[in-house]
Design a protein around this motif. Structure first.
Motif, PDB file in Angstrom:
ATOM      1  N   ASN A 165       0.852  -1.245  -0.005  1.00 25.85           N
ATOM      2  CA  ASN A 165       0.208   0.044  -0.025  1.00 25.85           C
ATOM      3  C   ASN A 165       0.858   1.202   0.060  1.00 25.85           C
ATOM      4  O   ASN A 165       0.249   2.251  -0.682  1.00 25.85           O
ATOM      5  CB  ASN A 165      -0.895  -0.041   1.196  1.00 25.85           C
ATOM      6  CG  ASN A 165      -2.037  -0.998   1.101  1.00 25.85           C
ATOM      7  OD1 ASN A 165      -2.395  -1.610   0.075  1.00 25.85           O
ATOM      8  ND2 ASN A 165      -2.641  -1.432   2.269  1.00 25.85           N
ATOM      9  N   ALA A 166       1.957   1.420   0.765  1.00 25.80           N
ATOM     10  CA  ALA A 166       2.832   2.403   0.864  1.00 25.80           C
ATOM     11  C   ALA A 166       3.660   2.518  -0.681  1.00 25.80           C
ATOM     12  O   ALA A 166       3.705   3.944  -0.993  1.00 25.80           O
ATOM     13  CB  ALA A 166       3.910   2.269   2.190  1.00 25.80           C
ATOM     14  N   LYS A 167       4.073   1.356  -1.122  1.00 21.32           N
ATOM     15  CA  LYS A 167       4.580   1.590  -2.181  1.00 21.32           C
ATOM     16  C   LYS A 167       4.048   2.028  -3.357  1.00 21.32           C
ATOM     17  O   LYS A 167       4.317   2.599  -4.203  1.00 21.32           O
ATOM     18  CB  LYS A 167       5.480   0.178  -2.701  1.00 21.32           C
ATOM     19  CG  LYS A 167       6.858  -0.162  -1.750  1.00 21.32           C
ATOM     20  CD  LYS A 167       7.066  -1.575  -2.042  1.00 21.32           C
ATOM     21  CE  LYS A 167       8.423  -1.857  -1.449  1.00 21.32           C
ATOM     22  NZ  LYS A 167       9.436  -1.271  -2.266  1.00 21.32           N
ATOM     23  N   MET A 168       2.592   1.738  -3.399  1.00 24.38           N
ATOM     24  CA  MET A 168       1.616   2.040  -4.471  1.00 24.38           C
ATOM     25  C   MET A 168       0.620   3.104  -4.293  1.00 24.38           C
ATOM     26  O   MET A 168      -0.105   3.359  -5.079  1.00 24.38           O
ATOM     27  CB  MET A 168       1.207   0.708  -4.853  1.00 24.38           C
ATOM     28  CG  MET A 168       1.807  -0.417  -5.292  1.00 24.38           C
ATOM     29  SD  MET A 168       2.750  -0.343  -6.702  1.00 24.38           S
ATOM     30  CE  MET A 168       1.765  -0.318  -8.074  1.00 24.38           C
ATOM     31  N   LYS A 169       0.907   3.806  -3.173  1.00 23.49           N
ATOM     32  CA  LYS A 169       0.141   4.909  -3.089  1.00 23.49           C
ATOM     33  C   LYS A 169       0.225   5.817  -3.930  1.00 23.49           C
ATOM     34  O   LYS A 169       1.279   6.139  -4.509  1.00 23.49           O
ATOM     35  CB  LYS A 169       0.665   5.525  -1.767  1.00 23.49           C
ATOM     36  CG  LYS A 169       1.764   6.392  -1.674  1.00 23.49           C
ATOM     37  CD  LYS A 169       1.892   7.112  -0.132  1.00 23.49           C
ATOM     38  CE  LYS A 169       3.126   8.113  -0.191  1.00 23.49           C
ATOM     39  NZ  LYS A 169       4.308   7.644  -0.389  1.00 23.49           N
ATOM     40  N   TYR A 170      -0.971   6.804  -4.334  1.00 23.21           N
ATOM     41  CA  TYR A 170      -0.684   7.611  -5.809  1.00 23.21           C
ATOM     42  C   TYR A 170       0.008   8.890  -5.569  1.00 23.21           C
ATOM     43  O   TYR A 170      -0.425   9.867  -4.558  1.00 23.21           O
ATOM     44  CB  TYR A 170      -2.297   7.802  -6.049  1.00 23.21           C
ATOM     45  CG  TYR A 170      -2.528   8.857  -7.206  1.00 23.21           C
ATOM     46  CD1 TYR A 170      -2.040   8.362  -8.563  1.00 23.21           C
ATOM     47  CD2 TYR A 170      -2.801  10.236  -6.995  1.00 23.21           C
ATOM     48  CE1 TYR A 170      -2.174   9.286  -9.396  1.00 23.21           C
ATOM     49  CE2 TYR A 170      -2.737  11.148  -7.944  1.00 23.21           C
ATOM     50  CZ  TYR A 170      -2.559  10.502  -9.298  1.00 23.21           C
ATOM     51  OH  TYR A 170      -2.555  11.340 -10.267  1.00 23.21           O
ATOM     52  N   VAL A 171       0.943   9.182  -6.477  1.00 25.21           N
ATOM     53  CA  VAL A 171       1.715  10.462  -6.182  1.00 25.21           C
ATOM     54  C   VAL A 171       1.788  10.810  -7.714  1.00 25.21           C
ATOM     55  O   VAL A 171       2.872  11.623  -8.085  1.00 25.21           O
ATOM     56  CB  VAL A 171       3.102  10.430  -5.480  1.00 25.21           C
ATOM     57  CG1 VAL A 171       2.845  10.159  -4.059  1.00 25.21           C
ATOM     58  CG2 VAL A 171       3.776   8.985  -6.076  1.00 25.21           C
ATOM     59  N   GLY A 172       0.875  10.343  -8.525  1.00 24.70           N
ATOM     60  CA  GLY A 172       1.263  11.003  -9.888  1.00 24.70           C
ATOM     61  C   GLY A 172       1.987   9.942 -10.839  1.00 24.70           C
ATOM     62  O   GLY A 172       2.174   8.972 -10.428  1.00 24.70           O
TER      63      GLY A 172
END
Length: 455
Positions: A165-172
């Motif tokens: 979840n942390a690695k794939m959180k949305y940041v563009g």
């Protein structure tokens, strides 16, 4: 250390398809759209989640980000330091308490808690679609399937799911750090700071707007390009890294003295980074970096904890970096701590595998899924290092991110800072469109690395 049990909603994933469908419906209702508990805690010290966001409209690149923060006029409620840490011990990590006692500048200026981290509508929709559908691979650690961009496991039932979840959180689609300084304080016996100027870009191929099956995309977590601009001994060295969802990273390094690109198959995991006196390993950036296959990841539960939130001072490009990052810790004026709920995950090195830190503990913000802090333990089980990051709302993406981090080494007494343009004169920027060449696959090849390296 006090932990909270997993919520009934989180545990219900074990009950089968009907329960999973009910839990998907809870996103945006009892839970936030990304899976945090929407309600306040029992005494209101952690408020209910506010979907109104934290930024005023009108920001454009180059303007101070903090000027558009709705809560910039908040005042500290109290300060936690070595003299009163025991009073707040149940809301601190073991690492925070140890650092308070070892580094005299390390203090927590505690502000009112503000819960605002969210994401665009398409990310929220993809997150809901992931309930019961996203999958960890048969190897037990890789990410095999998810609808992206979106949180793969908004109701996690294992430690590895929280990590993804942390690695794939949305940041563009990308982050461009146009200038940054990596800083390492001097040895306790004396000497100079180790400071390296650089530029860096991250590209997230799965971060493009819309809805995409991860299994139909290349299995890439991110690509990154890094180039040293100083000191002389490092200037011109550059590398590209491709971090994968299902295998060890690929690393290609350009050495200007040889004018060639070399593949670096062992430059990963706990290998020391070039130029930092064995104080900085490849898997320490951004609190944890790279392939998680060397550890077993245990979900411990949830905890209320003071973490670095709304920490715009750690991203200010115009401050004097030496006044913010000192040998005694970070200047408290540059940080802001708030009480939030975090997921707690312990990582233990697998049998037959080696790592310089055989045990680690990680803390993840429930609202943004940002990896906020970590503790490393040495082979004797002694607390060794503490890392923490600083989350901010990002105007470009409508989400939150936390690249800036500080590491405290309790054995050497040294402080390390990286992954933000603080004090570098140029602000970093996030992108939601793949217009820049750095946000395209073709940029991250050995041939292109050689072509753009000019020393």
């Amino acid at each position: 250390m006090k932990f909270f049990k997993l919520t009934a909603l989180a545990c219900a994933l074990l009950a089968g398809p009907a329960a999973q469908a009910a839990d998907a419906a809870s996103l945006g209702k009892e839970l936030t759209p990304l899976g945090g508990e929407r309600a306040a805690n029992s005494d209101g010290s952690i408020p209910a989640w506010d979907e109104g966001g934290a930024l005023k409209p009108g920001w454009t690149y180059g303007q101070p980000r903090v000027d558009f923060f709705k809560y910039k006029d908040d005042k500290p409620l109290f300060t936690i330091d070595a003299s009163n840490a025991d009073k707040y011990a149940d809301k601190l990590s073991e690492g925070q308490i140890a650092v308070m006692k070892a580094f005299k500048n390390y203090k927590l200026e505690v502000y009112p808690s503000r819960r605002y981290c969210s994401s665009p509508d398409f990310v929220q929709a993809n997150t809901k679609a992931n309930v019961g559908a996203a999958k960890i691979g048969a190897d037990g650690w890789s990410l095999a399937e998810a609808t992206v961009p979106g949180v793969p496991f908004p109701l996690p039932k294992s430690g590895i799911e929280v990590l993804w979840n942390a690695k794939m959180k949305y940041v563009g689609v990308g982050l461009d750090m146009k200038a940054l300084w990596i800083m390492l304080s001097p040895r306790s016996s004396g000497g100079d700071w180790v400071e390296a100027g650089s530029t860096q870009a991250y590209y997230y191929p799965w971060g493009k707007k819309g809805s995409h099956k991860l299994s139909e995309l290349p299995p890439v977590e991110y690509h990154t390009y890094f180039n040293y601009t100083s000191p002389t001994a490092l200037a011109g060295q550059a590398l590209i890294v491709s971090s994968y969802l299902n295998k060890t990273s690929d690393v290609f390094y350009y050495f200007p003295g040889q004018r060639r690109v070399r593949r670096m198959p062992s430059y990963s995991y706990d290998a020391p980074q070039v130029g930092f006196e064995n104080q900085y390993t490849l898997d320490e950036p951004r609190v944890f970096n790279g392939t998680p296959d060397r550890f077993d990841w245990k979900l411990v539960g949830k905890k209320e904890m003071y973490i670095g939130y709304s920490g715009f001072g750690m991203y200010d490009p115009n401050v004097d970096r030496r006044k913010v990052i000192t040998a005694d810790g970070v200047d408290p004026k540059a940080t802001r701590y708030e009480l939030h709920r975090v997921w707690v995950v312990e990582a233990t090195v697998k049998d037959g595998v080696r790592h310089v830190a055989p045990k680690r503990r990680f803390y993840f913000d429930e609202d943004s899924w940002s990896l906020m802090a970590a503790e490393d333990y040495d082979a004797q089980g002694k607390l060794w290092k503490m890392r923490e990051s600083f989350v901010i709302p990002v105007a470009e993406t409508g989400s939150c991110d936390n690249p800036a981090f500080v590491q405290y080494d309790l054995n050497s007494g040294r402080v390390l800072f990286d992954q933000a343009g603080m004090g570098a004169g140029k602000d970093m920027s996030w992108s939601v469109e793949a217009d820049d060449p750095k946000f395209k696959d073709a940029f991250y090849t050995p041939d292109n690395l050689r072509a753009i390296s000019d020393r």
